[in-house]
Design a protein around this motif. Structure first.
Motif, short mmCIF file in Angstrom:
data_model
loop_
_atom_site.label_atom_id
_atom_site.label_comp_id
_atom_site.label_asym_id
_atom_site.label_seq_id
_atom_site.Cartn_x
_atom_site.Cartn_y
_atom_site.Cartn_z
N ASP A 97 0.87 -1.18 0.00
CA ASP A 97 0.00 0.00 0.00
C ASP A 97 0.90 1.23 0.00
OD1 ASP A 97 -1.97 1.88 0.17
OD2 ASP A 97 -2.77 1.24 2.09
N VAL A 98 0.97 1.90 -1.14
CA VAL A 98 1.83 3.07 -1.30
C VAL A 98 0.99 4.28 -1.65
CG1 VAL A 98 3.76 4.09 -2.56
CG2 VAL A 98 3.73 1.62 -2.12
N PRO A 99 0.89 5.27 -0.75
CA PRO A 99 0.22 6.52 -1.12
C PRO A 99 1.06 7.28 -2.16
CG PRO A 99 0.54 6.34 1.27
CD PRO A 99 1.39 5.30 0.63
N VAL A 100 0.41 7.73 -3.23
CA VAL A 100 1.09 8.47 -4.29
C VAL A 100 0.34 9.79 -4.49
CG1 VAL A 100 1.92 8.45 -6.67
CG2 VAL A 100 1.74 6.29 -5.39
N VAL A 101 1.01 10.89 -4.23
CA VAL A 101 0.38 12.21 -4.32
C VAL A 101 0.90 12.94 -5.55
CG1 VAL A 101 0.06 14.44 -3.20
CG2 VAL A 101 0.13 12.35 -1.82
N ARG A 322 0.92 12.00 8.04
CA ARG A 322 0.30 10.95 8.84
C ARG A 322 0.79 9.56 8.46
NH1 ARG A 322 -4.45 14.05 7.62
NH2 ARG A 322 -5.15 15.32 9.39
N ALA A 323 1.06 9.34 7.20
CA ALA A 323 1.49 8.02 6.72
C ALA A 323 2.96 7.78 7.05
CB ALA A 323 1.27 7.92 5.21
N PRO A 324 3.40 6.52 7.11
CA PRO A 324 4.82 6.26 7.34
C PRO A 324 5.70 6.68 6.17
CG PRO A 324 3.63 4.20 6.97
CD PRO A 324 2.60 5.28 7.12
N PHE A 325 5.11 6.71 4.97
CA PHE A 325 5.86 7.17 3.80
C PHE A 325 4.86 7.49 2.70
CE2 PHE A 325 5.58 2.55 3.41
CZ PHE A 325 5.12 2.40 2.11
N LEU A 326 5.34 8.21 1.68
CA LEU A 326 4.55 8.42 0.48
C LEU A 326 5.48 8.69 -0.69
CD1 LEU A 326 4.55 11.71 -0.28
CD2 LEU A 326 2.86 11.80 1.53
N ALA A 327 4.94 8.49 -1.90
CA ALA A 327 5.65 8.82 -3.13
C ALA A 327 4.97 10.02 -3.76
CB ALA A 327 5.63 7.63 -4.09
N ALA A 328 5.72 10.74 -4.60
CA ALA A 328 5.20 12.00 -5.13
C ALA A 328 5.37 12.07 -6.64
CB ALA A 328 5.93 13.18 -4.47
N LEU A 329 4.43 12.76 -7.28
CA LEU A 329 4.48 13.05 -8.72
C LEU A 329 4.32 14.55 -8.92
CD1 LEU A 329 2.01 10.27 -10.00
CD2 LEU A 329 4.52 10.18 -9.96
N LEU A 380 3.39 19.55 -1.39
CA LEU A 380 3.08 18.14 -1.23
C LEU A 380 2.33 17.86 0.07
CD1 LEU A 380 3.55 15.25 -2.39
CD2 LEU A 380 5.72 15.23 -1.11
N LEU A 381 2.74 18.55 1.14
CA LEU A 381 2.20 18.30 2.48
C LEU A 381 1.65 19.61 3.03
CD1 LEU A 381 5.19 16.17 3.85
CD2 LEU A 381 3.00 15.30 2.99
N PRO A 382 0.35 19.83 2.93
CA PRO A 382 -0.22 21.11 3.37
C PRO A 382 0.11 21.47 4.81
CG PRO A 382 -1.82 19.86 2.09
CD PRO A 382 -0.65 18.95 2.31
N GLY A 383 0.30 20.46 5.68
CA GLY A 383 0.59 20.74 7.07
C GLY A 383 1.90 21.46 7.29
N THR A 384 2.79 21.41 6.29
CA THR A 384 4.09 22.08 6.46
C THR A 384 3.97 23.60 6.32
OG1 THR A 384 4.63 21.89 4.09
CG2 THR A 384 5.26 20.06 5.52
N ARG A 385 2.87 24.09 5.78
CA ARG A 385 2.76 25.52 5.49
C ARG A 385 2.73 26.37 6.74
NH1 ARG A 385 -1.85 24.21 0.90
NH2 ARG A 385 -0.44 22.99 -0.44
N ASP A 386 2.23 25.80 7.82
CA ASP A 386 2.19 26.53 9.09
C ASP A 386 3.25 26.03 10.07
OD1 ASP A 386 -0.04 28.07 8.28
OD2 ASP A 386 -1.37 26.39 8.79
N ALA A 387 4.06 25.09 9.62
CA ALA A 387 5.05 24.48 10.52
C ALA A 387 6.38 25.23 10.45
CB ALA A 387 5.25 23.02 10.17
N GLU A 388 7.10 25.17 11.55
CA GLU A 388 8.44 25.76 11.61
C GLU A 388 9.47 24.68 11.32
OE1 GLU A 388 11.56 27.33 15.02
OE2 GLU A 388 9.39 27.38 15.42
N VAL A 389 10.44 25.02 10.47
CA VAL A 389 11.54 24.10 10.18
C VAL A 389 12.61 24.29 11.26
CG1 VAL A 389 13.36 23.48 8.55
CG2 VAL A 389 11.08 24.13 7.72
N ARG A 390 12.81 23.26 12.05
CA ARG A 390 13.78 23.35 13.14
C ARG A 390 15.18 22.90 12.73
NH1 ARG A 390 10.27 21.31 18.44
NH2 ARG A 390 9.21 23.31 18.76
#
Length: 470
Positions: A97-101, A322-329, A380-390
């Motif tokens: 099961d591979v999520p592909v975004v 949320r997923a352990p991994f994903l692939a991207a296009l 790719l990951l909408p949650g990163t838009r409000d996140a701080e890169v540490r």
């Protein structure tokens, strides 16, 4: 440079062997030889075991140099995990099961999945392909026909090695979109090359074995702990229990035959003598150590090219995947893995972006890579838009694998050399597999089998089945 004498090995009657190189191939060979009653010394130039699948500390984080996965069809590596008592630390997913975004769509990002059903081959992929949203209905139908043609190929046909996979896909009706969204999605991660740069023989082996041999063959496994826990700590424990003398920070400078047919292995400050030697080091280092006459055309080793892998590491102040991994296009990002728990991070989330076939990026400055990849992760990951890169850092393996180019098959040597008692191992040798952990373990088994046969030693009953290692 001075070098302290190696400590005395445990005394056991019988044959002796020296294994040069402490990666997966060398550790496998050493364990197999020791399990057969051979007195083994393993020499590794680095301060740790594990080769190119290792971990290091960055502050409080334990970081893998790169993301490594394996498949259920990787039976030799699975045997290796069992042998070092590490299987529970690197489990397989129950079912592929591979999520592909895909982020490059007018209507916005779209999620699809590559997955299988518990049905016979090739029906196990039928529903997953039929509902895969990143290809048109016509493209999915042509993918199915190409898969059947691929299944019919004879992997023993040497002509396959002279062809490139990309041309074969084009000849079998595969669009550029199908190559990007399916064939390269899988192939780049396993071969470390795009289809047009890959030997048809190696690509066919990957897809026939992984997707078209057994319904569960492509189920994915990965270490849930740092790779160093497996390939260094547990491997060293297994070696110690088997009676192997393991010496790190010990680099071999030369090999030579003795008058009585044994081998002298020279390290700084000392000469070791053994009945058999396994060279389990990269091809260029092997070339430098090979004595004259060991191979008919040793210069062929230098013709085996290499390919880089780049890993981008990003620590966010909150969970964003949320997923352990994903692939991207539709983005330079290939695969993203959640390494939070394995790294020991207590707050936020740590993602590793694994970029294979990274020839164009491997030497870019960190600042350039940051400017390139953080915006892509925001898409790719909408949650990163409000996140701080540490934290943001990269790891680079410029010679991560051998390059799987057309014609490479004729350059890869087998385990046996023309010098009695000298054997070769490494993922780059003639295992039939691309440069994977599976190939490395298979090569170690093959080298040990060849050495044990010459030494007149019985094969350990628990060793990975020889017919599978051919």
């Amino acid at each position: 440079m001075s070098h302290a004498p190696l400590p005395d090995a445990p005394q056991r009657a019988g044959r002796t062997a020296v294994v040069v190189g402490g990666g997966l191939a060398g550790v496998t060979a050493a364990l197999a030889l020791a399990d057969a009653g051979v007195r083994v010394t393993l020499l590794e130039g680095r301060p740790r075991l594990g080769g190119l699948a290792f971990s290091f500390q960055r502050g409080e984080l334990t970081v893998d140099n790169g993301q490594h996965v394996y498949l259920r069809c990787c039976t030799a590596y699975r045997w290796f995990l069992d042998r070092i008592e590490g299987s529970a630390l690197a489990p397989l997913q129950p079912r592929l099961d591979v999520p592909v975004v895909d982020v490059d769509r007018p209507e916005g990002r779209r999620l699809g999945r590559l997955r299988r059903d518990p049905l016979p081959v090739p029906l196990h992929l039928g529903r997953g392909l039929a509902t895969y949203p990143h290809l048109s209905l016509a493209e999915r139908a042509r993918v199915g026909r190409a898969a059947l043609a691929l299944k019919a190929l004879d992997l023993t046909d040497p002509a396959l090695d002279t062809q490139d996979f990309g041309s074969w896909l084009t000849a079998h009706g595969q669009s550029a979109r199908a190559v990007e969204a399916l064939w390269d999605l899988v192939g780049v991660a396993t071969l470390n090359a795009v289809a047009g740069d890959s030997s048809l023989a190696l690509a066919a082996m990957v897809f026939k074995t992984g997707l078209l041999s057994d319904p569960g063959a492509a189920d994915i496994g990965w270490a849930h702990v740092p790779l160093g826990d497996l390939h260094d700590r547990l491997a060293r424990k297994a070696l110690d229990s088997a009676g192997v003398r393991t010496e790190t920070r010990t680099r071999v400078t030369s090999l030579s035959r003795t008058d009585n047919g044994c081998w002298n292995v020279q390290v700084p400050g000392e000469t070791l003598t053994a009945d058999a030697v396994v060279l389990a080091v990269p091809q260029r280092e092997t070339y430098d150590l090979l004595p004259a006459g060991a191979l008919d055309a040793p210069e062929r080793l230098l013709d085996i090219g290499t390919a880089p892998i780049l890993n981008v590491h990003v620590v966010y102040d909150r969970p964003v995947l949320r997923a352990p991994f994903l692939a991207a296009l539709g983005t330079p990002v290939q695969w993203v893995f959640d390494r939070t728990a394995a790294s020991g991070l207590r707050e936020g989330q740590y993602l590793a972006v694994s970029q294979s076939a990274a020839q164009d990026e491997i030497d870019l400055p960190v600042a350039d890579l940051r400017a390139r990849y953080l915006p892509e992760l925001r898409k790719l990951l909408p949650g990163t838009r409000d996140a701080e890169v540490r934290d943001f850092f990269v790891t680079r393996e410029r010679t991560a694998t051998f390059a799987p180019t057309p014609g490479v098959g004729r350059l890869r040597p087998g385990a046996r050399t023309q010098a009695p008692g000298l054997y070769l191992a490494g993922a780059w040798t003639a295992t039939g597999w691309p440069a994977t952990m599976e190939s490395a373990v298979r090569s170690g088994v093959s080298a040990a089998d060849a050495a044990l046969s010459a030494l007149g030693r019985p094969r350990p009953t628990r060793l990975f089945a020889v017919e599978e290692a051919a």
